[in-house]
Design a protein around this motif. Sequence first.
Motif, PDB file in Angstrom:
ATOM      1  N   ARG A  65       0.841  -1.211   0.000  1.00  0.00           N
ATOM      2  CA  ARG A  65       0.000   0.000   0.000  1.00  0.00           C
ATOM      3  C   ARG A  65       0.869   1.251   0.000  1.00  0.00           C
ATOM      4  N   LEU A  66       1.963   1.206   0.768  1.00  0.00           N
ATOM      5  CA  LEU A  66       2.839   2.379   0.845  1.00  0.00           C
ATOM      6  C   LEU A  66       3.440   2.711  -0.517  1.00  0.00           C
ATOM      7  N   THR A  67       3.806   1.697  -1.305  1.00  0.00           N
ATOM      8  CA  THR A  67       4.381   1.965  -2.624  1.00  0.00           C
ATOM      9  C   THR A  67       3.370   2.650  -3.543  1.00  0.00           C
ATOM     10  N   GLU A  68       2.078   2.399  -3.313  1.00  0.00           N
ATOM     11  CA  GLU A  68       1.043   3.054  -4.122  1.00  0.00           C
ATOM     12  C   GLU A  68       0.559   4.359  -3.491  1.00  0.00           C
ATOM     13  N   GLU A  69       0.701   4.465  -2.159  1.00  0.00           N
ATOM     14  CA  GLU A  69       0.264   5.678  -1.449  1.00  0.00           C
ATOM     15  C   GLU A  69       1.419   6.175  -0.582  1.00  0.00           C
TER      16      GLU A  69
ATOM     17  N   ALA B 203       6.814   9.832   1.112  1.00  0.00           N
ATOM     18  CA  ALA B 203       7.966   8.966   1.399  1.00  0.00           C
ATOM     19  C   ALA B 203       8.534   8.340   0.145  1.00  0.00           C
ATOM     20  N   GLY B 204       8.268   8.907  -1.025  1.00  0.00           N
ATOM     21  CA  GLY B 204       8.693   8.307  -2.289  1.00  0.00           C
ATOM     22  C   GLY B 204      10.190   8.116  -2.395  1.00  0.00           C
ATOM     23  N   SER B 205      10.980   9.074  -1.877  1.00  0.00           N
ATOM     24  CA  SER B 205      12.432   8.945  -1.992  1.00  0.00           C
ATOM     25  C   SER B 205      12.950   7.777  -1.164  1.00  0.00           C
ATOM     26  N   TYR B 206      12.376   7.554   0.015  1.00  0.00           N
ATOM     27  CA  TYR B 206      12.785   6.402   0.829  1.00  0.00           C
ATOM     28  C   TYR B 206      12.343   5.093   0.175  1.00  0.00           C
ATOM     29  N   ILE B 207      11.166   5.107  -0.421  1.00  0.00           N
ATOM     30  CA  ILE B 207      10.674   3.902  -1.103  1.00  0.00           C
ATOM     31  C   ILE B 207      11.596   3.544  -2.255  1.00  0.00           C
TER      32      ILE B 207
ATOM     33  N   ALA C 129      -9.543 -13.957  -9.597  1.00  0.00           N
ATOM     34  CA  ALA C 129      -8.110 -14.226  -9.440  1.00  0.00           C
ATOM     35  C   ALA C 129      -7.281 -13.265 -10.275  1.00  0.00           C
ATOM     36  N   ARG C 130      -7.735 -13.006 -11.496  1.00  0.00           N
ATOM     37  CA  ARG C 130      -6.971 -12.081 -12.341  1.00  0.00           C
ATOM     38  C   ARG C 130      -7.007 -10.666 -11.771  1.00  0.00           C
ATOM     39  N   ARG C 131      -8.158 -10.258 -11.235  1.00  0.00           N
ATOM     40  CA  ARG C 131      -8.220  -8.922 -10.658  1.00  0.00           C
ATOM     41  C   ARG C 131      -7.319  -8.825  -9.427  1.00  0.00           C
ATOM     42  N   LEU C 132      -7.269  -9.858  -8.600  1.00  0.00           N
ATOM     43  CA  LEU C 132      -6.373  -9.845  -7.442  1.00  0.00           C
ATOM     44  C   LEU C 132      -4.913  -9.772  -7.865  1.00  0.00           C
ATOM     45  N   SER C 133      -4.578 -10.413  -8.998  1.00  0.00           N
ATOM     46  CA  SER C 133      -3.186 -10.385  -9.463  1.00  0.00           C
ATOM     47  C   SER C 133      -2.766  -8.995  -9.895  1.00  0.00           C
ATOM     48  N   GLU C 134      -3.737  -8.143 -10.245  1.00  0.00           N
ATOM     49  CA  GLU C 134      -3.413  -6.783 -10.669  1.00  0.00           C
ATOM     50  C   GLU C 134      -3.139  -5.854  -9.497  1.00  0.00           C
ATOM     51  N   ARG C 135      -3.496  -6.279  -8.293  1.00  0.00           N
ATOM     52  CA  ARG C 135      -3.364  -5.386  -7.148  1.00  0.00           C
ATOM     53  C   ARG C 135      -1.957  -5.354  -6.573  1.00  0.00           C
ATOM     54  N   ARG C 136      -1.147  -6.369  -6.835  1.00  0.00           N
ATOM     55  CA  ARG C 136       0.263  -6.409  -6.427  1.00  0.00           C
ATOM     56  C   ARG C 136       0.434  -6.103  -4.932  1.00  0.00           C
ATOM     57  N   ASN C 137      -0.234  -6.883  -4.114  1.00  0.00           N
ATOM     58  CA  ASN C 137      -0.167  -6.668  -2.668  1.00  0.00           C
ATOM     59  C   ASN C 137       0.807  -7.601  -1.966  1.00  0.00           C
ATOM     60  N   GLY C 138       1.765  -8.152  -2.712  1.00  0.00           N
ATOM     61  CA  GLY C 138       2.753  -9.033  -2.109  1.00  0.00           C
ATOM     62  C   GLY C 138       2.382 -10.492  -2.137  1.00  0.00           C
ATOM     63  N   ARG C 139       1.143 -10.819  -2.548  1.00  0.00           N
ATOM     64  CA  ARG C 139       0.718 -12.210  -2.640  1.00  0.00           C
ATOM     65  C   ARG C 139       0.237 -12.499  -4.054  1.00  0.00           C
TER      66      ARG C 139
END
Length: 998
Positions: free
Chosen positions: A568-572, A609-613, A722-732
Amino acid sequence: MARRLGPLLRSCARVGLTAMIAAGLIAAGFPAQAAPPRAASGMESVAAPEFLDEDQLAIPLERLPTGTWPVVVVNPGPAVDVEVRVAGRIADAIAVKGATRARVPAGGAATFTVVRGTRPHAGTGQLVLISADGVDRLRVVVTAQPSLLERYPFLPYIGGFLLLVAFVAAPLTWRRHRRAQPQSQEQEQPHEQETEVPAGEEVAGEEVAPSPVARVPAASEGFTHSDEPVRDDELNRAAYVRQLARLAREATPPMVIGVFGEWGTGKTSMLLQLREQLEQLDKQAEELGADAKCAFVWFDPWRHQHEDNPVLPLLHAIVNDLGLRNRENVRQTLRTISDVLGSLVLSATLRVSLPDVRQSIEDYDGQHFRIRSERTRLDEYLGSLIDAALAAKGRERLVVFVDDLDRCDADRITGLLESLKLHFNRRNCVFVLGVAKGPLIAAVRDKYGDEPVGDYLDKIIQFPFEMPRMSEADFERYLDRLLAGKEIEPASGMLKSALPRNPRSIKRFVNVLILQDRVAREARDRAGDDGQERHGRVTTGTSHGRYDVSILAAVLLLRDRAPETYARLTEEPALLRRLAEAAEQPELATVAGIAGELRRLGERVPHDAGSYIDLVRDSPQPSDVMAAESQDDGRSSVAPWISRQEELPLRGPLDDLAGLVRERLDRRVGDDGVLIDPVVRFGGEAEPRARGLDEILGSRTGKLLLTGPAGTGKSVLAARLARRLSERRNGRVPVFLPFAALKPEHTAHVPPPRAGRPTAAGHSTYERALTHALAGEYGLSLADANAMLVRRRLILVLDGLEALDLSTRADFLAWAEHTEHDVIMTGRVGSAPGFEAVEVVGVVAAEAIARLETLLATRQVDPGRLLGLTPELLGSPVLLAVLTGTPEWIDELPPEPVRFVPWYGERALAATAVPGVEAGMVAEGLCEIAAEMTRRRTETFLGDDPDVRATLRRAGVRPMDVSPLLKAAAGAGLLRQCEPHVFHFVHRQVREHLAGRC
């Protein structure tokens, strides 16, 4: 003919020679019981199948990964079944491709193909040919690439010649140098007097340059912390070490002490400290005039795990560590033990095959008598070797430390444990095992199935000791010692809030933070005062123009300890600031601890926090198991039995798996933009309604069960989710698996879980079944698949619950209710404990009608010619897919209006053509099946069901034509195959129309 007679003659010669040797032994008075005479039979005179090649099979190691080697078996006798097995050290280096069993006709031959095994390596072994008539062997040698001397044998001669030249030339060169030395000293002496300056003084106002060693910056010292085991007590465990040392020194042997602890808890360090404590006790005893008591040996079985028997390398370790390698009596005893062990290994191979080849009872008993005799010899020689070793050192007790056993494969783990009980259960031996309990339990279960693991370990390990958990005070002292004097010391509070209480994980994380902090500081120094790098991709500034190592530590901790929050942090990038302002309430205890430290930092936390990310995204990840090692979240360890071999980074395999899943889902579902939203009903809702994929996923509160009648589109909806979940890139990674991929051999004998929590056996069994399913469906290695599952890196999307039989289905649902996995599954059951049921009704009928009308318009057909196209009919995604996917039916429409269902049913019946089966038989059989399903109110039927086959047989369909008939009906658009061997009609109204014909 000559080829066939050759093996026969060789076999006869072998039988004759064996008979002569046996007669000679009996004549010499060899003690043996007289066996009763055998009944005359033809078996004794029949030649057994043999390998055609009498010489050894040589396989170059460099060709093993891609090459194949045919092995021919000839049979001079009557037809017989044979089996080929691989034995010896190369059992895992080579394998027999395909079936290892074959029937060889009388006087015929069979060919087996040898290919690479699971772990190619050099070594020797055998191919063992087993049949009812006897056993034959073919020696196999996997040879490594020739050494330099083997390829170039003349090199020693050249080297010897050069050595001779150097020997002759050296004195001549030395004499010339001695003659020239006085002249050079006279010429250089004035120059040296002019330039020689004492250390620390200046010459002509210039400072003398220091030596290269002196120019090493002090800051580089202690750059990172070593991950090696330590002898110093850094974790306040001295009291445990002292008491364990007293136990090992004073308790009555035989004894095995098990030091159990998970990865990184300091088992090896404790073993080293225990040995040092024992040495100090012996030293104190000698100072008081007593004798030293213990001799010490360190044994690492992982370095010898490819040996045939673990006893021999352990004995070599004993001899080497005690300094007895050069004693002839010890070497002779070792050679004898090696011979006996080799005999036992061969006997074990024969003993396994004896029932297969149906040898006589007399031979079987004789073989076991010989094995018992060899084991008695082995026991005597082992005892004499250990006694001699202790006597030579003047000690009375042997203490053997065994480390890294959990890194070995399952067979080696159980093999060594059983050797300790069988061969080293002695009055003067104490063993101390440092091992993770998880791999130990997994190895026992892998070998003995569902047998009680505790009973097995209790028989071998007399004193189990669990590594003490790191207390908060010890954790803080340990971390403060690692950070003392480091530039990252200001981040101490942040690290204490979320690091796992695991010494190795702490040390590795600190090392990564040191590295990233130095990268950030170097980028800041290049950037200037504003903290922003003007040239380059990475920036280190914040909204306040300052770099803070505590913020970097927070982002690293979120990545390693809370991957979902980090995603979530990488997106927000503003999420960090919201946590600091308490605008975001974290659920995990780890994130709550980080948030508390962020609130303490206050305004130093950036809004972006983009620079730290950016820094963290490219940094190394110390361990993929950090998220599984939480001891402060109030949850049990996710994967307590992961061995150190399985603790490899999963980022690459997970990325590969995500690509494979996406590719499969794209093929299965197609373009999501042209699909119609499903009509579903959540529990408690009165009426179903259309919902988008995000709305369905957002409305769920936990595990999801997609239920409903056959043909409503549950499988397609699951694949789309399943395909929609794969688009969310939440680490799983969501993985789509059919229940049919869970094989019965992996799900059998699963005990029901206890109330409120699954049993370990049930838990491991279904994860094992899912591991094999993942490996089979997506081509993963079993190690990667298992690691992904036990570390909760997957979202399980399972399709077709009815593929499991009733008992397995009930056990699976009981397991799924309590598992921590995120599960979405489809089935026709109305509900499942622990799951939120979502009834799938179909698709939006209005959109389906509009799509069909558009298709008819492209074929210039008036939709008014089709009567009875109701919303209930076209709301079925299965029927809509059939009508739009194969539009050839439109060209067969009559010119006058027709009622669609009757016309379509008759048209599909006529299109179901099977060679050799009359159309009337097809119609009668399928209509009878439809009528029976309507009477029983069932929606699906099994193609291999006896009642279905009996119905078709009464219609005149032969049993061999049943499967082709059902597949032809599916191809004609009348049936749909939803699971292996499971079919249903494309729509209830079509089925009812056919039933009305009977």
